[in-house]
Design a protein around this motif. Structure first.
Motif, short mmCIF file in Angstrom:
data_model
loop_
_atom_site.label_atom_id
_atom_site.label_comp_id
_atom_site.label_asym_id
_atom_site.label_seq_id
_atom_site.Cartn_x
_atom_site.Cartn_y
_atom_site.Cartn_z
N MET A 167 45.25 29.47 40.47
CA MET A 167 44.04 30.25 40.67
C MET A 167 43.86 31.19 39.48
SD MET A 167 42.97 32.72 43.87
CE MET A 167 43.01 31.36 45.00
N ARG A 168 42.64 31.35 39.05
CA ARG A 168 42.30 32.26 37.96
C ARG A 168 41.48 33.41 38.52
NH1 ARG A 168 38.57 32.58 33.04
NH2 ARG A 168 40.00 32.94 31.29
N VAL A 169 42.02 34.64 38.44
CA VAL A 169 41.36 35.77 39.08
C VAL A 169 41.14 36.91 38.09
CG1 VAL A 169 42.34 35.24 41.34
CG2 VAL A 169 43.55 36.82 39.82
N ASP A 170 40.28 37.82 38.48
CA ASP A 170 40.05 39.04 37.72
C ASP A 170 41.27 39.94 37.89
OD1 ASP A 170 39.28 41.50 36.72
OD2 ASP A 170 37.24 41.38 37.50
N GLY A 171 42.06 40.08 36.84
CA GLY A 171 43.27 40.87 36.94
C GLY A 171 43.04 42.36 37.01
N ASN A 172 41.80 42.82 36.86
CA ASN A 172 41.46 44.23 37.00
C ASN A 172 40.87 44.54 38.38
OD1 ASN A 172 42.30 44.39 34.39
ND2 ASN A 172 40.48 45.42 33.63
N ASP A 173 40.88 43.56 39.25
CA ASP A 173 40.34 43.68 40.61
C ASP A 173 41.51 43.63 41.59
OD1 ASP A 173 39.22 43.30 43.11
OD2 ASP A 173 37.92 41.65 42.51
N ILE A 174 41.89 44.78 42.13
CA ILE A 174 43.06 44.84 43.00
C ILE A 174 42.88 44.00 44.26
CG2 ILE A 174 42.30 46.91 44.24
CD1 ILE A 174 45.92 46.28 43.15
N LEU A 175 41.66 43.88 44.77
CA LEU A 175 41.42 43.06 45.94
C LEU A 175 41.64 41.58 45.63
CD1 LEU A 175 38.29 44.52 47.79
CD2 LEU A 175 40.64 44.45 48.61
N ALA A 176 41.08 41.12 44.53
CA ALA A 176 41.22 39.72 44.16
C ALA A 176 42.66 39.36 43.85
CB ALA A 176 40.33 39.39 42.96
N VAL A 177 43.36 40.25 43.16
CA VAL A 177 44.76 39.98 42.84
C VAL A 177 45.61 39.92 44.10
CG1 VAL A 177 46.82 40.89 41.68
CG2 VAL A 177 44.61 40.98 40.53
#
Length: 375
Positions: free
Chosen positions: A232-242
């Motif tokens: 999975m590729r996620v926004d690493g600056n988004d604590i919810l997504a991580v």
């Protein structure tokens, strides 16, 4: 779940950082992603405030580490500014009996696993091989050799399999490490043996001074399926997504489905280490664009929008950060240098004649400096 948000080859991956799974915009607006929402459905405001506090405290630890190194109190420091959501969001998902294999930059992982101020500093001051007891924290010694921890993690995970336990192992490495043989060999073993390990690639856009587009013409997350590992590729600056991605990955590994891979797209706001000068290879405009994506300000904006962030909470978090910062500095300054000969004390589990010979030779070498000083 299979890989999401796949990209096609491009000349410059840095222009495609928005093509990631995300639950919070840079302005703190809550958006919905069917691949992620279900994994954080139970995450309430109190838990999100706790994650925000963790990130603030990590940033304070980092600023203290930078200052101490500049003042000659630490030999080196690897900043984590800008990467707080990736480190805290992944580490906080782990159970206490899981095991973590961080790289040298994962101060946030070490913090989240329970390290005290000394645990952030002693090795960077050159006083010991490790700043903490790995068994006590369930966290291996931070690895300076690029990518080596990935192999260690897979070996540990294969041991868990043979014990019949349900723990998982997580390991962190940067985008540059994915070009190392160790990381690729680790994924081969993990996939072949279906080891319960989570690979977290912190894509902070630079392998020391080389931009990610030099070594990867397509998203790094796309490599894992080639080994048979879902990613999975996620926004690493988004604590919810991580957090959502890590929950998916750990559940996948814990239930016997084998390894999982996360590419967290973030940015290293400071230098690679304190021996690096990032102004030589990146411009101010790029830095400012990423400053607008700060992982802390977006959480604050979201919590304020739902009435869960007020001045009293902000003041309490700041006080906690100040208290931690006040503890870090005297802890460092109070450290005393161990005798040089002690470097050989914990190399082997048991003493032997070869080690005795090494100590005799090293002692004579050290005595030579004393003789030179007396002339």
């Amino acid at each position: 779940m299979t890989m999401v948000h796949t990209l096609t080859p491009t000349a410059d991956l840095k222009t495609d950082v928005d093509d990631v799974a995300r639950l919070l915009t840079a302005d703190g607006e809550r958006i919905h992603d069917s691949d992620l929402d279900g994994w954080v459905a139970d995450l309430d405001a109190a838990q999100l405030r706790a994650l925000y506090r963790d990130m603030v405290l990590l940033r304070r630890i980092d600023s203290e580490g930078m200052a101490l190194q500049r003042q000659g109190q630490l030999g080196l420091w690897a900043p984590s500014n800008g990467q707080e959501a990736t480190q805290i969001g992944t580490a906080r998902v782990l159970r206490t009996d899981d095991f973590a294999f961080p790289s040298y930059r994962e101060t946030g992982v070490v913090y989240a696993r329970g390290a005290k101020p000394e645990g952030f500093l002693r090795a960077w001051r050159g006083e010991a091989h490790s700043s903490y007891d790995p068994h006590e924290l369930g966290t291996a010694v931070q690895q300076i050799i690029i990518g080596a921890q990935a192999l260690h993690a897979v070996g540990y995970a294969m041991g868990i399999q043979r014990d019949g336990a349900d723990q998982v192992v997580a390991t962190w490495f940067g985008d540059g490490a994915t070009s190392q043989g160790d990381v690729n060999e680790a994924m081969v073993f993990a996939a072949s043996y279906q080891a319960p390990v989570v690979f977290v690639c912190t894509n902070n856009q630079y392998a020391i001074s080389e931009p990610v587009g030099v070594q990867a013409k397509a998203p790094i997350a796309g490599r894992a399926p080639g080994f048979g590992i879902p990613s999975m590729r996620v926004d690493g600056n988004d604590i919810l997504a991580v957090t959502a991605a890590m929950r998916w990955a750990t559940e996948h590994a814990r239930t016997g489905k084998g390894p999982a891979f996360i590419e967290a797209v973030t940015y290293r706001m400071g230098p690679h280490t304190t021996s690096d000068d990032p102004t030589r290879y990146r411009d101010k405009d790029e830095l400012e664009r990423w400053r607008e994506r700060d992982p802390l300000t977006r959480v604050e904006a979201y919590l304020r929008s739902i009435g869960e962030f007020d001045d009293a909470f902000a003041a309490q978090v700041q006080q906690d950060a100040d208290e931690l910062g006040a503890a870090v500095r005297p802890t460092c300054l109070a450290m005393t240098s161990a005798p040089a000969l002690s470097i050989l004390d914990n190399v082997y589990a048991e003493p032997h004649t070869g080690l005795d010979e090494e100590k005799t030779w090293f002692a004579a070498y050290l005595d030579g400096f004393a003789e030179e000083a007396q002339r």
